[in-house]
Motif scaffolding. Sequence first.
Motif, PDB file in Angstrom:
ATOM      1  N   ASP A 108       0.317  -1.221  -0.012  1.00 35.29           N
ATOM      2  CA  ASP A 108       0.233   0.094   0.476  1.00 35.29           C
ATOM      3  C   ASP A 108       1.126   1.442  -0.273  1.00 35.29           C
ATOM      4  OD1 ASP A 108      -2.147  -0.832   0.007  1.00 35.29           O
ATOM      5  OD2 ASP A 108      -2.397  -0.911   2.437  1.00 35.29           O
ATOM      6  N   GLN A 109       2.253   0.884   0.000  1.00 31.86           N
ATOM      7  CA  GLN A 109       2.737   2.389   0.107  1.00 31.86           C
ATOM      8  C   GLN A 109       3.741   2.658  -0.685  1.00 31.86           C
ATOM      9  OE1 GLN A 109       4.828   2.662   4.624  1.00 31.86           O
ATOM     10  NE2 GLN A 109       3.806   0.373   4.712  1.00 31.86           N
ATOM     11  N   LEU A 110       3.785   1.371  -1.551  1.00 34.68           N
ATOM     12  CA  LEU A 110       4.642   1.643  -2.901  1.00 34.68           C
ATOM     13  C   LEU A 110       4.999   2.860  -3.907  1.00 34.68           C
ATOM     14  CD1 LEU A 110       4.699  -1.966  -4.360  1.00 34.68           C
ATOM     15  CD2 LEU A 110       6.557  -0.800  -2.870  1.00 34.68           C
ATOM     16  N   PHE A 111       4.245   3.728  -4.483  1.00 34.41           N
ATOM     17  CA  PHE A 111       3.800   4.587  -4.672  1.00 34.41           C
ATOM     18  C   PHE A 111       3.843   5.816  -4.192  1.00 34.41           C
ATOM     19  CE2 PHE A 111       1.571   0.101  -6.777  1.00 34.41           C
ATOM     20  CZ  PHE A 111       2.984   0.695  -7.793  1.00 34.41           C
ATOM     21  N   MET A 112       4.079   5.992  -2.456  1.00 36.66           N
ATOM     22  CA  MET A 112       3.702   7.174  -1.598  1.00 36.66           C
ATOM     23  C   MET A 112       5.226   7.763  -2.022  1.00 36.66           C
ATOM     24  SD  MET A 112       1.849   5.736   1.627  1.00 36.66           S
ATOM     25  CE  MET A 112       1.885   7.117   2.314  1.00 36.66           C
ATOM     26  N   PRO A 113       5.301   9.119  -1.808  1.00 37.90           N
ATOM     27  CA  PRO A 113       6.137   9.486  -2.427  1.00 37.90           C
ATOM     28  C   PRO A 113       7.241   9.516  -1.166  1.00 37.90           C
ATOM     29  CG  PRO A 113       4.388  11.003  -1.533  1.00 37.90           C
ATOM     30  CD  PRO A 113       4.564  10.313  -1.832  1.00 37.90           C
ATOM     31  N   PHE A 114       8.917   9.087  -1.400  1.00 41.06           N
ATOM     32  CA  PHE A 114       9.693   9.151  -0.351  1.00 41.06           C
ATOM     33  C   PHE A 114       9.599   7.795   0.766  1.00 41.06           C
ATOM     34  CE2 PHE A 114       9.159  13.584  -0.475  1.00 41.06           C
ATOM     35  CZ  PHE A 114       9.791  14.287  -1.711  1.00 41.06           C
ATOM     36  N   GLY A 172      13.069   7.097  -2.508  1.00 44.07           N
ATOM     37  CA  GLY A 172      11.888   6.655  -2.408  1.00 44.07           C
ATOM     38  C   GLY A 172      10.687   7.479  -3.999  1.00 44.07           C
ATOM     39  N   LEU A 173      11.607   7.855  -4.655  1.00 41.78           N
ATOM     40  CA  LEU A 173      10.193   8.777  -5.513  1.00 41.78           C
ATOM     41  C   LEU A 173      10.402   7.516  -6.772  1.00 41.78           C
ATOM     42  CD1 LEU A 173      11.836  12.139  -5.434  1.00 41.78           C
ATOM     43  CD2 LEU A 173       9.539  11.975  -4.626  1.00 41.78           C
ATOM     44  N   GLY A 174      10.819   7.240  -7.668  1.00 35.39           N
ATOM     45  CA  GLY A 174      10.531   6.414  -8.677  1.00 35.39           C
ATOM     46  C   GLY A 174       9.229   5.734  -8.831  1.00 35.39           C
ATOM     47  N   LEU A 175       9.045   5.106  -7.946  1.00 33.91           N
ATOM     48  CA  LEU A 175       7.622   4.659  -8.006  1.00 33.91           C
ATOM     49  C   LEU A 175       6.549   5.537  -8.506  1.00 33.91           C
ATOM     50  CD1 LEU A 175       8.037   0.615  -6.601  1.00 33.91           C
ATOM     51  CD2 LEU A 175       7.828   1.414  -8.826  1.00 33.91           C
ATOM     52  N   TYR A 176       7.126   6.672  -7.086  1.00 34.08           N
ATOM     53  CA  TYR A 176       5.206   7.860  -7.344  1.00 34.08           C
ATOM     54  C   TYR A 176       5.588   8.651  -8.936  1.00 34.08           C
ATOM     55  CZ  TYR A 176       4.465  12.807  -5.594  1.00 34.08           C
ATOM     56  OH  TYR A 176       3.277  13.166  -5.721  1.00 34.08           O
ATOM     57  N   THR A 225       6.633   7.544 -11.763  1.00 34.19           N
ATOM     58  CA  THR A 225       6.185   6.793 -12.660  1.00 34.19           C
ATOM     59  C   THR A 225       4.706   6.445 -12.197  1.00 34.19           C
ATOM     60  OG1 THR A 225       8.585   5.159 -12.311  1.00 34.19           O
ATOM     61  CG2 THR A 225       5.716   4.482 -12.954  1.00 34.19           C
ATOM     62  N   ARG A 226       3.707   6.805 -11.160  1.00 36.58           N
ATOM     63  CA  ARG A 226       3.363   6.683 -11.215  1.00 36.58           C
ATOM     64  C   ARG A 226       2.060   7.624 -12.001  1.00 36.58           C
ATOM     65  NH1 ARG A 226       0.038   7.100  -5.752  1.00 36.58           N
ATOM     66  NH2 ARG A 226       0.331   9.612  -6.459  1.00 36.58           N
ATOM     67  N   ASP A 227       2.718   8.861 -11.691  1.00 36.42           N
ATOM     68  CA  ASP A 227       1.655  10.182 -12.119  1.00 36.42           C
ATOM     69  C   ASP A 227       2.553   9.659 -13.349  1.00 36.42           C
ATOM     70  OD1 ASP A 227       1.660  11.308  -9.265  1.00 36.42           O
ATOM     71  OD2 ASP A 227       2.627  12.648  -8.881  1.00 36.42           O
ATOM     72  N   ILE A 228       3.690  10.094 -14.158  1.00 36.93           N
ATOM     73  CA  ILE A 228       3.559   9.908 -15.345  1.00 36.93           C
ATOM     74  C   ILE A 228       2.688   8.849 -15.570  1.00 36.93           C
ATOM     75  CG2 ILE A 228       5.324   9.147 -17.178  1.00 36.93           C
ATOM     76  CD1 ILE A 228       7.272   9.842 -15.547  1.00 36.93           C
ATOM     77  N   VAL A 229       2.606   7.989 -15.990  1.00 44.16           N
ATOM     78  CA  VAL A 229       1.284   6.447 -16.209  1.00 44.16           C
ATOM     79  C   VAL A 229      -0.052   7.827 -16.193  1.00 44.16           C
ATOM     80  CG1 VAL A 229       0.513   4.668 -16.044  1.00 44.16           C
ATOM     81  CG2 VAL A 229       3.328   4.758 -15.865  1.00 44.16           C
ATOM     82  N   ALA A 230      -0.556   8.253 -15.284  1.00 45.00           N
ATOM     83  CA  ALA A 230      -1.712   8.417 -15.042  1.00 45.00           C
ATOM     84  C   ALA A 230      -1.937   9.676 -15.912  1.00 45.00           C
ATOM     85  CB  ALA A 230      -1.514   9.121 -13.030  1.00 45.00           C
ATOM     86  N   GLU A 231      -1.111  11.053 -15.934  1.00 38.29           N
ATOM     87  CA  GLU A 231      -0.786  11.602 -16.658  1.00 38.29           C
ATOM     88  C   GLU A 231      -1.132  10.848 -18.093  1.00 38.29           C
ATOM     89  OE1 GLU A 231      -0.754  15.991 -17.494  1.00 38.29           O
ATOM     90  OE2 GLU A 231      -0.036  14.953 -15.195  1.00 38.29           O
ATOM     91  N   ALA A 232      -0.477  10.244 -18.464  1.00 37.75           N
ATOM     92  CA  ALA A 232      -1.013   9.576 -20.073  1.00 37.75           C
ATOM     93  C   ALA A 232      -2.391   8.973 -20.322  1.00 37.75           C
ATOM     94  CB  ALA A 232      -0.039   8.549 -19.865  1.00 37.75           C
ATOM     95  N   VAL A 255       1.016  -2.289 -16.536  1.00 33.51           N
ATOM     96  CA  VAL A 255       0.605  -0.745 -16.728  1.00 33.51           C
ATOM     97  C   VAL A 255      -0.605  -0.918 -17.948  1.00 33.51           C
ATOM     98  CG1 VAL A 255       1.438   1.651 -17.731  1.00 33.51           C
ATOM     99  CG2 VAL A 255       2.889  -0.366 -15.706  1.00 33.51           C
ATOM    100  N   GLU A 256      -1.022  -0.484 -17.750  1.00 30.14           N
ATOM    101  CA  GLU A 256      -2.777  -0.174 -18.209  1.00 30.14           C
ATOM    102  C   GLU A 256      -2.471   1.161 -19.317  1.00 30.14           C
ATOM    103  OE1 GLU A 256      -5.925  -2.049 -17.272  1.00 30.14           O
ATOM    104  OE2 GLU A 256      -5.149  -4.065 -15.999  1.00 30.14           O
ATOM    105  N   PHE A 257      -2.655   1.301 -20.360  1.00 30.45           N
ATOM    106  CA  PHE A 257      -3.264   2.797 -21.066  1.00 30.45           C
ATOM    107  C   PHE A 257      -4.304   2.231 -22.185  1.00 30.45           C
ATOM    108  CE2 PHE A 257       1.261   2.980 -20.582  1.00 30.45           C
ATOM    109  CZ  PHE A 257       1.298   4.137 -19.559  1.00 30.45           C
TER     110      PHE A 257
END
Length: 80
Positions: free
Chosen positions: A27-33, A44-48, A50-57, A74-76
Amino acid sequence: EFIGLARGTYIVEVGDTGPGIPPGHLDQLFMPFFTTKAGEQGTGLGLYITRDIVAEAGGSITVKSCPGNTVFRVEFPESA
């Protein structure tokens, strides 16, 4: 692995056969830091990010994990 196009959604899965991610961390993987690395080995920013880039697309990213099998999906939408 590129899974393909299913109902207007492109799906890509990346997995490994390592020790898995402890359930308490999922539950914490995509949280910043959030990081499990000691000291100054990670931000601790890599998955955070990544999630934002994927969501922006217009997509989404999820993870399922158990010992010996961790899969990031990952789904687009086709229009992305």
